[in-house]
Design a protein around this motif. Structure first.
Motif: not given
Length: 123
Positions: A23-38, A15-17
């Motif tokens: 809305d509610g998360a206007k500045y995600p820490k890893h904006k536009n980076k591929t993240c792996y997780g759950v 799983f990646s995203f």
């Protein structure tokens, strides 16, 4: 929100995203980076309610699969404030499992139940 967790440093999973502003998360820490997780979007509110206890599975999983353990917990020790002490953080770092952590709460929970008993309006 709170339906996914992970990071670029998380052990690569199927799983990646890619976090994007919402809305509610206007500045995600890893904006536009591929993240792996759950992906937790399949977890229903009803299943959480009927479990009758807070699960530590996701927290333990996140720590286990985060490659940079030194940076997992914030320097401000916010987890300690959420948990009420530094004990949970130390237990996770020590590699203790959910059953062992939960067992360490037993005595304090019993004391709390005795104290709260006099404040209950209904049995």
């Amino acid at each position: 929100q709170f339906q996914l967790y992970g990071a670029p440093e998380y052990v690569k999973t199927a799983f990646s995203f890619v976090p994007v502003p919402r809305d509610g998360a206007k500045y995600p820490k890893h904006k536009n980076k591929t993240c792996y997780g759950v992906d937790l979007s399949g977890v229903t509110v009803e299943s959480v309610r009927t479990s009758n206890e807070m699960s530590l599975d996701y927290l333990l999983d996140a720590y286990k699969n985060y490659s940079d353990k030194e940076k997992f917990f914030l320097k401000n020790a916010f987890i300690d404030r959420l948990a009420g002490s530094d004990e949970l953080r130390k237990q996770i770092i020590a590699g203790k499992g959910e059953k062992e952590i939960r067992a360490s709460w037993k005595d304090d929970l019993e004391k709390f139940k005795k104290v709260r008993g006099k404040y209950l309006l209904y049995q």
